[in-house]
Design a protein around this motif. Structure first.
Motif, PDB file in Angstrom:
ATOM      1  N   PHE A  40     -52.023  47.770  -6.300  1.00 48.47           N
ATOM      2  CA  PHE A  40     -50.782  48.256  -5.697  1.00 48.47           C
ATOM      3  C   PHE A  40     -50.133  47.209  -4.782  1.00 48.47           C
ATOM      4  O   PHE A  40     -49.318  47.555  -3.930  1.00 48.47           O
ATOM      5  CB  PHE A  40     -51.073  49.531  -4.884  1.00 48.47           C
ATOM      6  N   TYR A  88     -47.966  44.715  -5.463  1.00 47.57           N
ATOM      7  CA  TYR A  88     -46.531  44.525  -5.675  1.00 47.57           C
ATOM      8  C   TYR A  88     -45.715  45.701  -5.154  1.00 47.57           C
ATOM      9  O   TYR A  88     -44.751  45.516  -4.396  1.00 47.57           O
ATOM     10  CB  TYR A  88     -46.275  44.284  -7.161  1.00 47.57           C
ATOM     11  N   PRO A  89     -46.071  46.963  -5.515  1.00 46.94           N
ATOM     12  CA  PRO A  89     -45.334  48.094  -4.933  1.00 46.94           C
ATOM     13  C   PRO A  89     -45.433  48.157  -3.409  1.00 46.94           C
ATOM     14  O   PRO A  89     -44.482  48.562  -2.732  1.00 46.94           O
ATOM     15  CB  PRO A  89     -46.008  49.316  -5.567  1.00 46.94           C
TER      16      PRO A  89
END
Length: 305
Positions: free
Chosen positions: A279, A281-282
């Motif tokens: 997670f 990048y998000p």
């Protein structure tokens, strides 16, 4: 050359008006004055002034008063400045210049009645006053135009603002110089250094000088008003530029932390755990959005947006 007679009325000379006691007003060109006005004292000084018609002035000699008057154009911008010379004795008034212009300038005097004791210096004072009769109305027109410019400027910054303001400033500067010169002309004649004027004429020229001074003050006020409008325009332009620069600074400040994040995570060190996190990048996207939202709320609270 045109000749008028001054008694209880101002009329065109006719047969029987050749008496030496008759008071005359003579309209002539410089060439006609040079050729026909023989025997006049200080004629050379008058011709010298006519060769250099640049401003309004009066000079007192022996038993004559001579000088020049330069009247700036009024409403009609295409009309050229009226330039004339005057040569004044106890019985004669020579007005020297373009005959058509001179005829127009003295035309209004034919509608008036005069006291029998009116002298040629007194008549010339009345003539000077008549040339200023419509000036207050003309100045009011300029003031109304400047007020319209100011009201437009309060609503928005109009295009070509200086092109609209500069003609009024130029006209006001010309009028300011004109009234100052006319004031000095009246003061010079009122001084009566050659003893040619009586008490009533001195008082009349004193009134004319005071009147020219009052109108001169009005023109100075309008010049200051035009300057204030110009400064208002400059202030509004500066405010608009300041707002643009302020917005640019806020936008730069909002995205500066994101630039830091890009530089930080662009280094790609091997031991950066976020590089292999599912997670990562998000999470960076969410952190960036949160940073932008917080900064926008902060700048709005500070009234910077």
């Amino acid at each position: 050359m045109k000749q008028y007679v001054l008694d209880t009325a101002f009329r065109v000379a006719a047969r029987g008006d050749e008496s030496a006691d008759v008071k005359r007003v003579i309209l002539a060109t410089a060439e006609e004055f040079r050729a026909q006005a023989s025997g006049l004292t200080h004629k050379k000084a008058m011709l010298h002034d006519l060769a250099r018609l640049e401003y309004s002035k009066a000079e007192l000699f022996g038993r004559c008063i001579l000088g020049t008057v330069c009247i700036p154009p009024r409403v009609d911008r295409s009309r050229e400045e009226v330039r004339l010379g005057f040569y004044l004795t106890e019985k004669e008034l020579y007005l020297l210049g373009d005959e058509a212009q001179l005829t127009h300038l003295v035309g209004r005097m034919q509608e008036l009645q005069f006291a029998a004791q009116t002298t040629t210096p007194g008549f010339f004072c009345l003539l000077l006053n008549s040339w200023m009769d419509d000036d207050v109305g003309y100045l009011q027109q300029i003031e109304d135009a400047l007020e319209q410019l100011e009201e437009t400027l309060l609503d928005r910054i109009p295009p070509h603002f200086y092109e609209a303001l500069i003609p009024y400033r130029k006209r006001l500067m010309g009028l300011q110089s004109y009234y100052y010169q006319m004031m000095n002309l009246g003061v010079a004649v009122r001084a009566n250094t050659n003893g040619m004027l009586d008490g009533a004429d001195c008082q009349a020229y004193g009134y004319f000088a005071d009147r020219a001074e009052r109108v001169h003050h009005h023109v100075e006020m309008l010049c200051d008003y035009a300057l204030q409008i110009r400064e208002m325009h400059q202030t509004q332009v500066a405010v608009r530029q300041s707002k643009a620069m302020n917005l640019l600074a806020v936008v730069s400040a909002v995205f500066l932390p994101l630039t830091l994040l890009v530089g930080w995570y662009g280094m790609n060190f091997a031991n950066m755990p976020e590089l292999k996190w599912l997670f990562g990048y998000p999470a960076v996207i969410a952190a960036s959005i949160a940073i932008v939202v917080v900064e926008i709320l902060f700048f709005r609270r500070k009234h910077m947006l």
